[in-house]
Structure formats: structure tokens, C-alpha cells
Design an enzyme around this catalytic site. Structure first.
Site, PDB file in Angstrom:
ATOM      1  N   CYS A   1      90.944-100.560 128.442  1.00 20.55           N
ATOM      2  CA  CYS A   1      90.930-101.930 127.946  1.00 20.55           C
ATOM      3  C   CYS A   1      92.374-102.379 127.779  1.00 20.55           C
ATOM      4  CB  CYS A   1      90.196-102.022 126.605  1.00 20.55           C
ATOM      5  SG  CYS A   1      90.164-103.688 125.921  1.00 20.55           S
TER       6      CYS A   1
ATOM      7  N   GLU B   1      88.599-107.042 132.839  1.00 18.05           N
ATOM      8  CA  GLU B   1      88.699-105.866 133.694  1.00 18.05           C
ATOM      9  C   GLU B   1      88.907-106.350 135.122  1.00 18.05           C
ATOM     10  OE1 GLU B   1      89.410-102.228 134.413  1.00 18.05           O
ATOM     11  OE2 GLU B   1      88.560-102.560 132.427  1.00 18.05           O
TER      12      GLU B   1
END
Length: 334
Positions: free
Chosen positions: A2, A127
Site C-alpha cells: 500500500c 494500486e
């Protein structure tokens, strides 16, 4: 991993969105600690600061450990034992912590065993998927209901806005060797992604529901070995593609999270529900009141197990963004 998140709610709305029930069943909102330091953003990266939840007992030893506080901390954990005079001299990346090594690496083990568990808050995270033409960014978040479009009145106890993504984290407090203000920092715990998520190798450990949040935060009642059982992959998330506008960390506007149609050069055409939002964006287009729902691009997502027949999470996102007012970084004329 992340590496980028969004958290765009204003401080007062963020507090309302984190409402919970304490050990006595009373409805409460967490108290802000240093709320003036919090800055909403559509594009947060490591070394920036962001909002986290933690037990009040970490700050007040006589407090009920089930009570929560909100605090703005820097992303990228600096261990309390770090002896250099400048935290930027830390030689390794601590923005993410792999779940399979968090009890063996010295950077995290001490803080974790002392119960320094926190919940990192975000609208969602980004992402990137490797493709032939480069990397395509996606925005990933909890499935939303139509209630997320409602701002709600200030007097309402129940929050009806955007459901925040709640990620498991570890925090620590570093004191400069020469003295000075204590620095609070955090890391986001990551897990192997679900096998259905083909383009994510590791994803944040997401705490789904208030019971999971309660157990993770209440370190006085829930020991470490029990709490870490909560660190599991989840499939209760959805995603949609977004513009490469988000790739530049300096870009901080609703365009970062706005759904796009893959293969199209322009953003999604406006509908009556998102005209206000698209007025902020550089590539906004005029919408048609006669636009039908089946004319909109369909956001495919292998995460959605029981999609609503009427609204997708991307539709809800668009309408929610249209009610948020001007972005903090740069106001745009409607």
C-alpha cells in the site's frame, strides 16, 4: 503493498464517520488530538501524515481502553529505539509491514508486543496494474451503499456518508535524542492478496466491521496473539480504474479517484448526479439529462459478490464526491 491512499473528509466529518459504541454500549465519537494538523487529501503517500484511530489509554494511562481517539501521524514508522538525531536517516522503508514478519523484525516487534496497534483511515487506496502501455492505476475501497450519497445533518448520530476503509496498523513514538517534540508514526500491515485479486501482490490488512476494529484497538483486553488473528485477506472490497493523474503525488484533486473508462481518452461523461464533481476536473464534459444508466460504462470488479442492481460502488463514489464541496488543495469554479 500500500503506497498511496486518499482521505478527503474534513476533520469534523471524519470524526462523525468514526462513531462507535464504547464498553458500556454508549454511542461516542472519538476525540481529535491535534486536529489542526490534519489535512484532507486525495493523494497521500509515505512520509505524509494521515489520520489513525488508537485507544485513549495510550495517551492517558487511567483511561478506558475501549475509548478511541483520532490522531494525525506520519506515515512510515520510526522505532522508539532509533538513536539518530533525524528520523529521515532511517535506512529502511517502514511504510508497510509484512504480516508474516511483523513479530520478528525489530522495527515492529517491540511496538506490537506493547499493544501499539492503530487503525489507519482512508477513503480507499491506490494500486497499479502493469500493462503493455504502462501501469494503470486503480482505486480500491469498501463497497458503498446509496446512503453514502447523503451528507446527513450535523445533529444525526448515525453517519450516512462514505464508509471509510479501516486498515490495521502499528504505531510508535520517537523522541529526539536531544529532546523536543515526540514524533508519532505508523506503518500499514500488509497481507498476501486474495487469489481473486490478480494484480495485487500484497494488500493492506483490512479490518471489516466495528468488532474487528474494537479487538484490534483494545490492547488492554485483547492480547497480541489474539489480535493478530484478525490479520487476514478480505474480498469485501471493490475497485475501478482511475486516471494516471494520480501518479504525480503533487496532484491533489477529486480527479485522482474519479472513475474512467479504460481505452477512452476522456473521462466519463457527466450525469445529473455528478455534474458538480466534474466541474472541478480539467477534462469535464457536459452531461445529458437524458443519459440512461445502461449507457454508462460498466466497472467490472472481481471483488463484487452481490452487486446492487441499481447502483454500483463507482456510481455511489461519483455522487458522494459531488457533495463534498471544493477540494482542499485547489478550488475550481463550478
Amino acid at each position: 503493498m500500500c503506497g498511496r491512499t486518499a482521505c478527503s473528509l474534513a476533520a469534523d466529518k471524519l470524526r462523525r464517520a468514526c462513531a462507535y459504541r464504547d464498553r458500556r454500549g454508549q454511542h461516542r465519537q472519538p476525540e481529535w488530538v491535534r486536529a489542526e494538523r490534519y489535512q484532507p487529501s486525495y493523494n497521500k503517500g509515505p512520509q505524509s501524515s494521515g489520520p489513525v484511530l488508537l485507544s485513549r489509554r495510550h495517551l492517558h494511562q487511567d483511561a478506558d481502553s475501549s475509548e478511541r481517539v483520532l490522531m494525525d501521524m506520519r506515515w512510515g514508522l520510526v522505532p522508539s529505539w532509533f538513536k539518530q538525531d533525524n528520523p529521515s536517516k532511517l535506512q529502511f522503508n517502514t511504510s508497510n509491514c509484512r504480516s508474516d514478519t511483523m513479530l520478528s523484525k525489530s522495527s515492529y516487534k517491540g511496538a506490537l508486543l506493547k499493544g501499539k496497534r492503530c487503525v489507519v483511515l482512508a477513503d480507499g487506496f491506490y494500486e497499479w496494474q502493469q500493462q503493455s502501455g504502462g501501469k494503470q492505476p486503480y482505486f480500491i475501497y469498501f463497497p458503498q451503499t446509496k446512503d453514502a450519497m447523503d451528507k446527513g445533518t450535523e445533529g444525526e448520530e448515525e453517519w450516512k456518508g462514505w464508509r471509510l476503509l479501516t486498515m490495521a496498523g502499528i504505531f510508535d513514538c520517537w523522541e529526539p535524542p536531544a529532546g523536543g517534540e515526540m514524533l508519532y508514526t505508523y506503518t500499514i500491515i500488509t497481507v498476501d492478496a486474495s487469489k481473486d485479486v490478480s494484480f495485487i501482490h500484497h494488500m493492506p490488512a483490512i479490518l471489516d466491521g466495528d468488532e474487528a476494529i474494537r479487538k484490534w484497538l483494545d490492547f488492554a483486553e485483547v492480547p497480541t496473539q489474539e489480535a493478530i488473528k484478525l490479520i487476514q485477506p478480505t474480498e469485501n472490497i471493490v475497485f475501478h480504474p482511475v486516471s494516471t493523474f494520480v501518479n504525480n503525488i503533487r496532484n491533489n484533486a477529486p480527479e485522482c479517484v474519479e472513475p474512467i473508462e479504460l481505452g477512452a481518452k476522456k473521462e466519463v461523461k457527466a450525469t445529473p448526479s455528478n455534474k458538480v464533481m466534474l466541474g472541478w476536473l480539467k477534462s469535464s464534459q457536459e452531461g445529458s439529462p437524458q443519459k440512461k444508466e445502461n449507457d454508462l460504462p460498466k466497472w467490472t470488479s472481481q471483488f463484487i459478490h452481490s452487486p446492487s442492481p441499481k447502483k454500483t460502488s463507482a456510481d455511489v463514489l461519483q455522487q458522494w464526491l459531488g457533495k463534498q464541496g471544493q477540494p482542499a488543495a485547489k478550488k475550481r469554479k463550478a
